[in-house]
Write a protein that holds these residues in place. Structure first.
Motif, PDB file in Angstrom:
ATOM      1  N   ALA A 221       0.838  -1.203   0.000  1.00  0.00           N
ATOM      2  CA  ALA A 221       0.000   0.000   0.000  1.00  0.00           C
ATOM      3  C   ALA A 221       0.870   1.248   0.000  1.00  0.00           C
ATOM      4  N   PRO A 222       1.616   1.491  -1.081  1.00  0.00           N
ATOM      5  CA  PRO A 222       2.469   2.682  -1.089  1.00  0.00           C
ATOM      6  C   PRO A 222       1.662   3.967  -1.079  1.00  0.00           C
ATOM      7  N   LEU A 223       0.462   3.935  -1.688  1.00  0.00           N
ATOM      8  CA  LEU A 223      -0.424   5.102  -1.698  1.00  0.00           C
ATOM      9  C   LEU A 223      -1.769   4.683  -1.138  1.00  0.00           C
ATOM     10  N   ALA A 224      -2.130   5.243   0.012  1.00  0.00           N
ATOM     11  CA  ALA A 224      -3.338   4.807   0.708  1.00  0.00           C
ATOM     12  C   ALA A 224      -4.575   5.595   0.303  1.00  0.00           C
ATOM     13  N   GLN A 239     -10.339  13.527 -21.862  1.00  0.00           N
ATOM     14  CA  GLN A 239     -11.343  14.239 -22.646  1.00  0.00           C
ATOM     15  C   GLN A 239     -10.750  15.005 -23.832  1.00  0.00           C
ATOM     16  N   GLU A 240      -9.429  14.993 -23.932  1.00  0.00           N
ATOM     17  CA  GLU A 240      -8.788  15.556 -25.119  1.00  0.00           C
ATOM     18  C   GLU A 240      -8.953  14.619 -26.319  1.00  0.00           C
ATOM     19  N   PHE A 241      -9.428  13.405 -26.055  1.00  0.00           N
ATOM     20  CA  PHE A 241      -9.581  12.397 -27.095  1.00  0.00           C
ATOM     21  C   PHE A 241     -11.044  11.948 -27.169  1.00  0.00           C
ATOM     22  N   ASP A 242     -11.339  11.099 -28.136  1.00  0.00           N
ATOM     23  CA  ASP A 242     -12.696  10.583 -28.265  1.00  0.00           C
ATOM     24  C   ASP A 242     -12.997   9.599 -27.138  1.00  0.00           C
ATOM     25  N   PRO A 243     -14.227   9.566 -26.664  1.00  0.00           N
ATOM     26  CA  PRO A 243     -14.575   8.617 -25.602  1.00  0.00           C
ATOM     27  C   PRO A 243     -14.606   7.182 -26.128  1.00  0.00           C
ATOM     28  N   ASP A 244     -14.317   6.241 -25.251  1.00  0.00           N
ATOM     29  CA  ASP A 244     -14.427   4.832 -25.598  1.00  0.00           C
ATOM     30  C   ASP A 244     -15.911   4.504 -25.774  1.00  0.00           C
ATOM     31  N   PRO A 245     -16.305   3.804 -26.832  1.00  0.00           N
ATOM     32  CA  PRO A 245     -17.735   3.555 -27.068  1.00  0.00           C
ATOM     33  C   PRO A 245     -18.417   2.716 -25.994  1.00  0.00           C
ATOM     34  N   TYR A 246     -17.645   1.948 -25.225  1.00  0.00           N
ATOM     35  CA  TYR A 246     -18.236   1.087 -24.197  1.00  0.00           C
ATOM     36  C   TYR A 246     -18.013   1.610 -22.779  1.00  0.00           C
ATOM     37  N   ASN A 247     -16.971   2.414 -22.578  1.00  0.00           N
ATOM     38  CA  ASN A 247     -16.616   2.862 -21.228  1.00  0.00           C
ATOM     39  C   ASN A 247     -16.562   4.369 -21.070  1.00  0.00           C
ATOM     40  N   ALA A 248     -16.831   5.118 -22.145  1.00  0.00           N
ATOM     41  CA  ALA A 248     -16.755   6.580 -22.109  1.00  0.00           C
ATOM     42  C   ALA A 248     -15.353   7.006 -21.683  1.00  0.00           C
ATOM     43  N   PHE A 249     -15.251   7.873 -20.651  1.00  0.00           N
ATOM     44  CA  PHE A 249     -13.943   8.281 -20.139  1.00  0.00           C
ATOM     45  C   PHE A 249     -13.746   7.595 -18.788  1.00  0.00           C
ATOM     46  N   ALA A 250     -12.916   6.591 -18.740  1.00  0.00           N
ATOM     47  CA  ALA A 250     -12.766   5.803 -17.511  1.00  0.00           C
ATOM     48  C   ALA A 250     -11.298   5.627 -17.165  1.00  0.00           C
ATOM     49  N   ILE A 251     -11.008   5.722 -15.868  1.00  0.00           N
ATOM     50  CA  ILE A 251      -9.655   5.480 -15.384  1.00  0.00           C
ATOM     51  C   ILE A 251      -9.688   4.387 -14.328  1.00  0.00           C
ATOM     52  N   GLU A 252      -8.556   3.728 -14.162  1.00  0.00           N
ATOM     53  CA  GLU A 252      -8.415   2.665 -13.176  1.00  0.00           C
ATOM     54  C   GLU A 252      -7.433   3.103 -12.098  1.00  0.00           C
ATOM     55  N   TYR A 253      -7.793   2.864 -10.853  1.00  0.00           N
ATOM     56  CA  TYR A 253      -6.872   3.149  -9.749  1.00  0.00           C
ATOM     57  C   TYR A 253      -5.843   2.031  -9.667  1.00  0.00           C
ATOM     58  N   ILE A 254      -4.555   2.400  -9.652  1.00  0.00           N
ATOM     59  CA  ILE A 254      -3.505   1.387  -9.646  1.00  0.00           C
ATOM     60  C   ILE A 254      -2.528   1.596  -8.501  1.00  0.00           C
ATOM     61  N   ASN A 255      -1.775   0.561  -8.202  1.00  0.00           N
ATOM     62  CA  ASN A 255      -0.676   0.627  -7.249  1.00  0.00           C
ATOM     63  C   ASN A 255       0.508   1.269  -7.966  1.00  0.00           C
ATOM     64  N   PRO A 256       0.954   2.469  -7.552  1.00  0.00           N
ATOM     65  CA  PRO A 256       2.020   3.162  -8.281  1.00  0.00           C
ATOM     66  C   PRO A 256       3.375   2.473  -8.189  1.00  0.00           C
ATOM     67  N   SER A 257       3.498   1.521  -7.270  1.00  0.00           N
ATOM     68  CA  SER A 257       4.766   0.815  -7.128  1.00  0.00           C
ATOM     69  C   SER A 257       4.869  -0.370  -8.070  1.00  0.00           C
ATOM     70  N   THR A 258       3.721  -0.933  -8.449  1.00  0.00           N
ATOM     71  CA  THR A 258       3.732  -2.138  -9.277  1.00  0.00           C
ATOM     72  C   THR A 258       3.061  -1.960 -10.629  1.00  0.00           C
ATOM     73  N   GLY A 259       2.192  -0.957 -10.753  1.00  0.00           N
ATOM     74  CA  GLY A 259       1.438  -0.776 -11.982  1.00  0.00           C
ATOM     75  C   GLY A 259       0.222  -1.672 -12.072  1.00  0.00           C
ATOM     76  N   LYS A 260       0.009  -2.517 -11.066  1.00  0.00           N
ATOM     77  CA  LYS A 260      -1.154  -3.405 -11.047  1.00  0.00           C
ATOM     78  C   LYS A 260      -2.318  -2.707 -10.346  1.00  0.00           C
ATOM     79  N   THR A 261      -3.453  -3.390 -10.219  1.00  0.00           N
ATOM     80  CA  THR A 261      -4.613  -2.792  -9.566  1.00  0.00           C
ATOM     81  C   THR A 261      -4.252  -2.343  -8.157  1.00  0.00           C
ATOM     82  N   ALA A 262      -4.894  -1.264  -7.701  1.00  0.00           N
ATOM     83  CA  ALA A 262      -4.585  -0.724  -6.372  1.00  0.00           C
ATOM     84  C   ALA A 262      -4.805  -1.758  -5.290  1.00  0.00           C
TER      85      ALA A 262
END
Length: 369
Positions: A221-224, A239-262
């Protein structure tokens, strides 16, 4: 095939099936068509809980339950109606694999520290001035913040503000329970005290994806705390780009130390749906629990329309066709079980080809208010 079906209906087969069951044995020839489906047939159902209902029931709970009276947390969980048969307590299942709840902490209250083999995450929906303390790090919370509490870490909550604090909890309780891996331990001295400066990890990772030297190794848990301001900035970039047709504008929270899911067993996302944007329908093996953080609109799940607005929660079960439409600019926080599906190499996706990717609405869901 007809001869086989007739044979399985014969008395000799029925009698033998009944005979072996008395010895706690089972007939695979009967069971396999029901338990090894051609495609997933989850027992979890699509459902929506209104914000009005949750506010009302939390208010009532506040008059009855306090952390000092036991029970550890003043939390009301979302019980999926298709999974109530699970014992005990429906195994607190919001989906096949995940638990979600709303929790209320009143000003001046403290929820004692404990730890368990389930991982947890929180999304703050109302209030300010409360904090969670995880493994000696006190983290103050604000609306829109996303926090993680990995398994087996001491954690408790306190409130120094003057207004009620409400957040969404999500844990992998049903998964860990079904695997027989549940452990729970209370903290002997009530609420753990700070051991590092407040908001320690948030300060260390102020640079966002610029990682402090020395954190290159795996860290649980490097970032809590993922601040709302950082989340909205990331979405602005998309939003500078076109939205994904299935997910619109979506981001995933990740573990900054590993790049995997938070969180190693639960995925988490924030989706922005611009006003009048209509995603195309698709389905996937993983299930999703949504919290409507801002805006209003509806989601069509397997032909049924679920109207939602700020404060509502809804579930998209495994392998269910679904699409979103936003009446106004909307933000949906969500939790999924993609990491679990990926571990077992079960994740599959399929897009809806008919009607330009949009389902025909055959019914509407009426939520309790």
């Amino acid at each position: 095939m007809a001869e086989k079906n007739d044979f399985f209906k014969s008395d000799i087969v029925k009698d033998f099936t009944k005979d072996i069951q008395q010895y706690n044995l089972g007939p695979l020839w009967e069971a396999i068509p029901e338990v090894m489906n051609k495609t997933p047939k989850p027992h979890a159902e699509a459902y929506l809980w209104s914000g009005e209902l949750m506010d009302k029931k939390l208010s009532e709970a506040a008059e009855i339950f306090t952390p000092e009276r036991g029970g550890e947390r003043r939390a009301i969980y979302f019980q999926n109606p298709g999974l109530t048969y699970r014992k005990p307590w429906g195994q607190v299942s919001t989906t096949q694999t995940l638990y979600a709840a709303v929790q209320l902490l009143q000003p001046g209250e403290q929820a004692p520290s404990h730890r368990h083999s389930q991982s947890a995450m929180r999304f703050i929906t109302k209030g300010e001035g409360a904090y969670t303390i995880v493994q000696g790090q006190r983290i103050f919370m604000e609306e829109g913040d996303f926090l993680i509490t990995p398994k087996n870490l001491w954690h408790g909550h306190g409130h120094e503000g003057d207004k009620p604090m409400v957040w969404m909890d999500a844990l992998d309780i049903p998964t860990i329970y079904s695997l027989g891996g549940t452990f729970f331990e209370p903290y002997e001295d009530g609420l753990q005290q700070p051991e590092v400066p407040d908001n320690f990890s948030e300060i260390r990772y102020r640079g966002g994806m610029v990682r402090p030297v020395g954190d290159g190794k795996y860290s649980i848990a490097p970032l809590a705390n993922y601040k709302w301001s950082g989340t909205t900035e990331a979405i602005k970039g998309l939003q500078e780009f076109d939205p994904d047709p299935y997910n619109a504008f979506a981001i995933e929270y990740i573990n900054p130390s590993t790049g995997k899911t938070a969180n190693p067993t639960m995925g988490s996302r924030m989706t922005h749906l611009p006003a009048k944007f209509h995603t195309k329908a698709h389905r996937h093996t993983h299930s999703v629990i949504y919290c409507v953080h801002r805006g209003s609109g509806y989601t069509v799940i397997n032909g049924t329309r679920f109207d939602w607005k700020q404060g509502d929660y809804f579930v998209v079960p495994n392998w269910a066709w679904h699409e979103h439409f936003a009446e106004e600019n909307s933000y949906l926080f969500s939790v999924n079980d993609i990491p679990i599906m990926d571990r077992f190499e079960l994740e599959k996706k399929e897009v809806y080809e008919e009607n330009n990717g949009h389902q025909k609405v055959t019914g509407e869901f009426n939520a309790y208010r």
